[in-house]
Scaffold this motif. Sequence first.
Motif, short mmCIF file in Angstrom:
data_model
loop_
_atom_site.label_atom_id
_atom_site.label_comp_id
_atom_site.label_asym_id
_atom_site.label_seq_id
_atom_site.Cartn_x
_atom_site.Cartn_y
_atom_site.Cartn_z
N LEU A 116 34.21 41.70 49.87
CA LEU A 116 35.07 42.87 50.03
C LEU A 116 36.39 42.68 49.28
N GLN A 117 36.94 41.47 49.35
CA GLN A 117 38.19 41.20 48.63
C GLN A 117 37.99 41.31 47.12
N THR A 118 36.86 40.79 46.64
CA THR A 118 36.57 40.89 45.21
C THR A 118 36.39 42.33 44.78
N LEU A 119 35.63 43.10 45.56
CA LEU A 119 35.41 44.51 45.25
C LEU A 119 36.72 45.29 45.28
N THR A 120 37.57 45.00 46.25
CA THR A 120 38.87 45.67 46.35
C THR A 120 39.73 45.36 45.14
N ALA A 121 39.73 44.08 44.72
CA ALA A 121 40.52 43.68 43.55
C ALA A 121 40.03 44.39 42.29
N VAL A 122 38.70 44.52 42.14
CA VAL A 122 38.14 45.20 40.97
C VAL A 122 38.53 46.67 40.97
#
Length: 334
Positions: free
Chosen positions: A6-12
Motif C-alpha cells: 500500500l505504501q509503494t502504491l501510494t508513493a507511485v
Amino acid sequence: MTEQLLQTLTAVLISIAVCLFYFAGSNFVLDKIIHVPFVGRKTLDQIRSKTRPWLFIAPALLLLGLFLLYPLLETFRLTFFNATGETYVGFSNYRWIVFDQNFLLTIRNNFLWLLVVPAVSTALGLIVAVLADKVWWGGVAKSMIFMPMAISFVGASVIWKFVYDFRGPGADQIGILNAAVMGLGLEAQAWVTIPFWNNFFLMAILIWIQTGFAMVILSAALRGVPTETIEAAHIDGASGLQIFFEILIPQVMSTVLVVWTTITIIVLKVFDIVIAMTGGQWDTSVLANLMYDWMFRGGGDYGRSSILAMVLMVAVVPVMAFNIRRFRTEEAQR
C-alpha cells in the motif's frame, strides 16, 4: 507485506499526480498567464515553443544538480580539508595520496582488474556467441551462461566462497577448487589469501558474471553480419579461424568496443566482490574499498576519502568520454 504494498502504491500514485500537476500547471502558466508587452503574437508563440521543452527537462536538471553536481563539488571541496572536514589543510591530502603505499597497491590492483576482466569477459562472450550458434543446444548453453547476470555481486561472491573454501591443513575440504587440487595429489590452499594471485581469483567472479552480458550483446551483433559475406569466404577457401578473425570481428568491432567500455566502467566501480570475499585484506583492496575504509571505518576521514572518490571519478571520465565520442562518430556516419 500488505502495508508495504500500500505504501509503494501510494508513493507511485502521488508521484504520478505531482508530475501531472507540474506539467499541466507549467503549461497553463506558459500559455495563459505569460504575456510580454509590445511583442507580437507570432513572436510570443515562438518564445513559448522554445521555453516549453525546458519545462520538461527542468525537473531532471534539478535532480541532476542536487544529486550529482552538488555532491561532486562538495567532494572536491573536502579534498582540501582534514579528517573532520572542518580545518583547511591545502594540498596535504594530495601529497598523501602520491606516497601512500596502500593507495599505490590499490592502483596496481585496479590496473590488473582493468587489464584482465574486460578483455577476458569480452573475448569469452564473443567465442561463446560464435560457437553456440553452431550447435543445436546453443540456446540452452546461452541461457546457462547468461544466468549469473541475474545474481547480485554479493550473491555471486557467496557462491564462489564455496568454490575457494579452505578448512585448514588436514581438514576435510568442501571447496570445489581444493577438491580438484587434492584429486591431483596436491595440497589444499587458502586461495583468497595468496598475495597477488588472489586478485585473479576474485576477477574470475566478475568474469563469470559479465561473460553472459557480453555474449548476449555480441550474439545479437553477429546475427547482423551478412550471410553472403560468410558464404563467399567459404567458397574462397577461408578457414573457420580466418572467417572469425578477418570477417566476424571487424564486422562487430563497434559492438565489441561498447561491451568492453561498459565492463570497464563496471570494473572501475567494483566493490561488492572484494568486500564480500576478502574485505580488502591480503593485498586485494581496490579504489572503492579503500575509499570505503577511509570514510566508514576507524572513525572516518572526510579529506582522504573524498580525494579517493575524486580519483575514482577521474578514472571513469576518460572511458565515458571515449564511449560518447565513438557513439557520436557512428551517428555522424549514418
